[in-house]
Structures are given as C-alpha cells and as structure tokens.
Design an enzyme around this catalytic site. Structure first.
Site, PDB file in Angstrom:
ATOM      1  N   LYS A   1      43.858  38.708  44.206  1.00 47.36           N
ATOM      2  CA  LYS A   1      42.798  38.104  45.289  1.00 47.36           C
ATOM      3  C   LYS A   1      41.698  37.482  44.214  1.00 47.36           C
ATOM      4  O   LYS A   1      40.961  36.755  44.309  1.00 47.36           O
ATOM      5  CB  LYS A   1      42.272  40.095  45.073  1.00 47.36           C
ATOM      6  CG  LYS A   1      43.023  40.446  45.982  1.00 47.36           C
ATOM      7  CD  LYS A   1      42.908  42.134  46.363  1.00 47.36           C
ATOM      8  CE  LYS A   1      42.666  42.478  45.181  1.00 47.36           C
ATOM      9  NZ  LYS A   1      43.200  43.952  45.127  1.00 47.36           N
TER      10      LYS A   1
ATOM     11  N   ARG B   1      38.329  48.949  51.908  1.00 52.88           N
ATOM     12  CA  ARG B   1      39.128  49.792  51.644  1.00 52.88           C
ATOM     13  C   ARG B   1      40.175  50.989  51.764  1.00 52.88           C
ATOM     14  O   ARG B   1      41.505  51.682  51.673  1.00 52.88           O
ATOM     15  CB  ARG B   1      39.190  50.316  49.757  1.00 52.88           C
ATOM     16  CG  ARG B   1      40.380  49.602  49.004  1.00 52.88           C
ATOM     17  CD  ARG B   1      39.851  49.122  47.772  1.00 52.88           C
ATOM     18  NE  ARG B   1      41.156  49.496  46.814  1.00 52.88           N
ATOM     19  CZ  ARG B   1      40.090  48.527  45.427  1.00 52.88           C
ATOM     20  NH1 ARG B   1      39.172  47.673  45.619  1.00 52.88           N
ATOM     21  NH2 ARG B   1      41.089  48.904  44.546  1.00 52.88           N
TER      22      ARG B   1
ATOM     23  N   ARG C   1      48.835  41.268  32.398  1.00 54.28           N
ATOM     24  CA  ARG C   1      46.956  40.744  32.949  1.00 54.28           C
ATOM     25  C   ARG C   1      46.447  40.903  31.683  1.00 54.28           C
ATOM     26  O   ARG C   1      46.008  41.984  31.143  1.00 54.28           O
ATOM     27  CB  ARG C   1      46.669  41.037  34.147  1.00 54.28           C
ATOM     28  CG  ARG C   1      45.148  40.653  34.195  1.00 54.28           C
ATOM     29  CD  ARG C   1      44.882  41.006  35.853  1.00 54.28           C
ATOM     30  NE  ARG C   1      44.733  42.373  36.755  1.00 54.28           N
ATOM     31  CZ  ARG C   1      44.590  43.021  37.688  1.00 54.28           C
ATOM     32  NH1 ARG C   1      44.243  41.882  38.521  1.00 54.28           N
ATOM     33  NH2 ARG C   1      44.564  43.924  37.912  1.00 54.28           N
TER      34      ARG C   1
ATOM     35  N   ARG D   1      43.382  45.498  31.013  1.00 52.90           N
ATOM     36  CA  ARG D   1      42.092  46.908  31.918  1.00 52.90           C
ATOM     37  C   ARG D   1      42.861  48.531  32.211  1.00 52.90           C
ATOM     38  O   ARG D   1      44.385  48.096  31.659  1.00 52.90           O
ATOM     39  CB  ARG D   1      42.423  46.561  33.748  1.00 52.90           C
ATOM     40  CG  ARG D   1      40.600  45.744  33.738  1.00 52.90           C
ATOM     41  CD  ARG D   1      41.004  44.644  34.919  1.00 52.90           C
ATOM     42  NE  ARG D   1      40.792  45.855  36.278  1.00 52.90           N
ATOM     43  CZ  ARG D   1      41.347  46.026  37.323  1.00 52.90           C
ATOM     44  NH1 ARG D   1      41.278  44.732  37.566  1.00 52.90           N
ATOM     45  NH2 ARG D   1      41.348  46.598  38.107  1.00 52.90           N
TER      46      ARG D   1
ATOM     47  N   ARG E   1      48.195  53.399  42.138  1.00 53.51           N
ATOM     48  CA  ARG E   1      47.328  52.164  43.161  1.00 53.51           C
ATOM     49  C   ARG E   1      47.840  52.197  44.338  1.00 53.51           C
ATOM     50  O   ARG E   1      47.553  51.885  45.003  1.00 53.51           O
ATOM     51  CB  ARG E   1      46.324  51.330  42.232  1.00 53.51           C
ATOM     52  CG  ARG E   1      45.016  51.795  41.148  1.00 53.51           C
ATOM     53  CD  ARG E   1      45.005  51.202  39.950  1.00 53.51           C
ATOM     54  NE  ARG E   1      44.439  49.777  40.279  1.00 53.51           N
ATOM     55  CZ  ARG E   1      44.483  48.698  39.222  1.00 53.51           C
ATOM     56  NH1 ARG E   1      45.652  48.305  38.636  1.00 53.51           N
ATOM     57  NH2 ARG E   1      43.733  47.425  39.739  1.00 53.51           N
TER      58      ARG E   1
HETATM   59  P1  AMP Z   1      40.001  46.856  41.998  1.00 52.86           P
HETATM   60  O1  AMP Z   1      39.163  45.844  41.014  1.00 52.86           O
HETATM   61  O2  AMP Z   1      39.370  46.038  43.462  1.00 52.86           O
HETATM   62  O3  AMP Z   1      41.038  47.257  41.868  1.00 52.86           O
HETATM   63  O4  AMP Z   1      39.178  48.304  41.262  1.00 52.86           O
HETATM   64  C1  AMP Z   1      39.450  49.392  40.872  1.00 52.86           C
HETATM   65  C2  AMP Z   1      38.819  50.653  40.745  1.00 52.86           C
HETATM   66  O5  AMP Z   1      37.037  50.581  41.232  1.00 52.86           O
HETATM   67  C3  AMP Z   1      39.759  51.348  42.043  1.00 52.86           C
HETATM   68  O6  AMP Z   1      41.425  52.154  41.707  1.00 52.86           O
HETATM   69  C4  AMP Z   1      38.713  52.256  42.804  1.00 52.86           C
HETATM   70  O7  AMP Z   1      39.127  53.428  42.057  1.00 52.86           O
HETATM   71  C5  AMP Z   1      37.776  51.288  42.770  1.00 52.86           C
HETATM   72  N1  AMP Z   1      37.527  50.983  43.619  1.00 52.86           N
HETATM   73  C6  AMP Z   1      37.249  49.529  44.459  1.00 52.86           C
HETATM   74  N2  AMP Z   1      36.795  49.068  45.344  1.00 52.86           N
HETATM   75  C7  AMP Z   1      36.694  49.990  45.645  1.00 52.86           C
HETATM   76  C8  AMP Z   1      36.428  50.757  47.197  1.00 52.86           C
HETATM   77  N3  AMP Z   1      36.335  49.918  48.246  1.00 52.86           N
HETATM   78  N4  AMP Z   1      36.210  52.169  47.387  1.00 52.86           N
HETATM   79  C9  AMP Z   1      36.822  53.097  46.495  1.00 52.86           C
HETATM   80  N5  AMP Z   1      37.322  52.588  45.666  1.00 52.86           N
HETATM   81  C10 AMP Z   1      36.667  51.187  45.109  1.00 52.86           C
END
Ligand code: AMP
Length: 216
Positions: A13, A88, A127, A160, A171
């Site tokens: 993404k 999400r 990553r 990360r 996840r």
């Molecule tokens: P990402 O970088 O998109 O993988 O997001 C990292 C973390 O942020 C996720 O594992 C969630 O804990 C939180 N997060 C990001 N976007 C959302 C969302 N739309 N709803 C809930 N939690 C989110």
C-alpha cells in the site's frame, strides 16, 4: 479523485500510494502513519492508540473516525484523497459513508491489493523504514545504498515494532475478520478493483492507472 487503497500489511500500500500521489495531485492519508506520528509526539490520541497498536489490534472506531473526518477537511484535500488503512471495519465504512456525504467527497474507487501470506511474511519482516522522512526499504528486495541508512535523508533506518511474524499473524487475523467485510461492502457498490499485488510494482501500478482512468 476520492480513492481508498486496501490490503493487508506488506501488500504494498505504501509503495503504490507513493506512485499514485506522484501521478495524481491528491494527498496520501495513512491512518497508520497519522497514529504513529501521534505516538511519537506523545499526544493524548497517541497515548490512547499505542497499546492497541503494539498488540497488533485495531484502535477504537470512534477515535479513528474523528481523526479522519478532521483530516479530510484540510485544504490539501480539495481535489480529493487517497485513504490508506481506512476504513478498516464495517462500522468505520458505514460511518465514513455519512462523513464523506457530509463533506461532499464520496468514495469513487477502491483498490484492493491481494497477496499470499508467505509473500507478506517475507516482505514485512524485511521491511525497514526511515523514522524521519518515511522512506520505505527492504533488506533484500529494495536495500538502501548503505546498510541501515536512509538514502534520502541519511537517518538510521528502523524496523517497525509490529513488523514481526507474530504481529503480522495477529494483524492478518484482524484483517480477515474486520477488513474483508469492508471490501465486500464496497464490492456490492461495484467500486472495487481487485489487484494481484504479488506482481512487480510497475505491473501493479499499470493496473491501478487503468482502473483510475475510468473515474478521472
Ligand atoms: P498500518 O500502518 O496501516 O498497518 O497501521 C498500524 C496500526 O495502526 C494498526 O495495526 C492499528 O493498530 C492502527 N490502525 C491504523 N489504521 C486503523 C484504522 N482504520 N482503524 C483502527 N486501527 C487502525
């Protein structure tokens, strides 16, 4: 142009979003990046979100919905948005229908990146990210010129905290349970382009351009 980009962690993404924002004049809004920024700055929102994020769990819907609604009203979103990582959950998707209608920016296209778990595992654990400028690398597929150092700004690269096999598995479980129904929700509206994201970035981006040409 109002676009959502969806896919599990490691689907690409971030890479596709970079290419989209270079080609189209819309901001890339990643809820994950916004939350990480809040955690790094020690804001109230960051303090609330941190424990969920560290556990690979989703931050509560109302917190996220309010954060996105505010962000989309900033001046750089006049021509539209590329939302990454939101909505999400079905609750977020339904709330977003109302938010988007209220601010006059309904979703026009949903890009769904699809990749097998084994490939995701390899991508996510390799990553490395630059905490300063946000550049993304991979230890074998896209290494920086000097190991552990960002090509763009010279800062030390980091892994990360949630880029481990254990957290990825958690996840993915969240993704299957919460986010797949969101893709079904937009599929019923005929807005989704399903993309095989195990292919090379230029191939995936070629397909994205074809899909976006229909709404441009
Ligand atoms: P990402 O970088 O998109 O993988 O997001 C990292 C973390 O942020 C996720 O594992 C969630 O804990 C939180 N997060 C990001 N976007 C959302 C969302 N739309 N709803 C809930 N939690 C989110």
């Amino acid at each position: 142009m109002n676009i959502l980009i969806m896919g599990p962690a490691g689907a690409g993404k971030g890479t596709m979003s970079d290419l989209i924002l270079q080609a189209y004049d819309i901001p890339h809004i990643s809820t994950g990046d916004m939350l990480r920024e809040n955690v790094a700055n020690g804001t109230e929102l960051g303090k609330e979100a941190k424990s969920y994020m560290d556990a690979g769990k989703l931050v509560p819907d109302d917190v996220i919905n309010a954060m996105v609604e505010k962000r989309l009203q900033e001046p750089d979103c006049q021509k539209g948005y590329l939302l990454d990582g939101f909505p999400r959950t079905l609750v977020q998707a339904k709330a977003f229908e109302e938010i988007a209608a209220k601010i006059g920016k309904p979703v026009e296209a949903v890009l769904a990146l699809e990749v097998d778990f084994e490939i995701l595992k390899e991508r996510v654990t390799g990553r490395r990210v630059c905490p300063k400028c946000g550049a993304i690398y991979h230890i074998s597929n896209f290494p920086p010129k000097v190991e552990g150092v960002c090509d763009k700004c010279g800062s030390p690269l980091k892994q990360r905290a949630d880029d481990t096999v254990e957290k990825l598995t958690q996840r993915m479980k969240e993704y299957d349970a919460s986010t797949k129904p969101v893709i079904d929700f937009y599929d019923e509206k005929g807005l989704v382009t399903h993309l095989d994201a195990s292919q090379k970035p230029d191939v995936v981006f070629g397909r994205i351009k074809e899909a976006l040409a229909k709404i441009d």
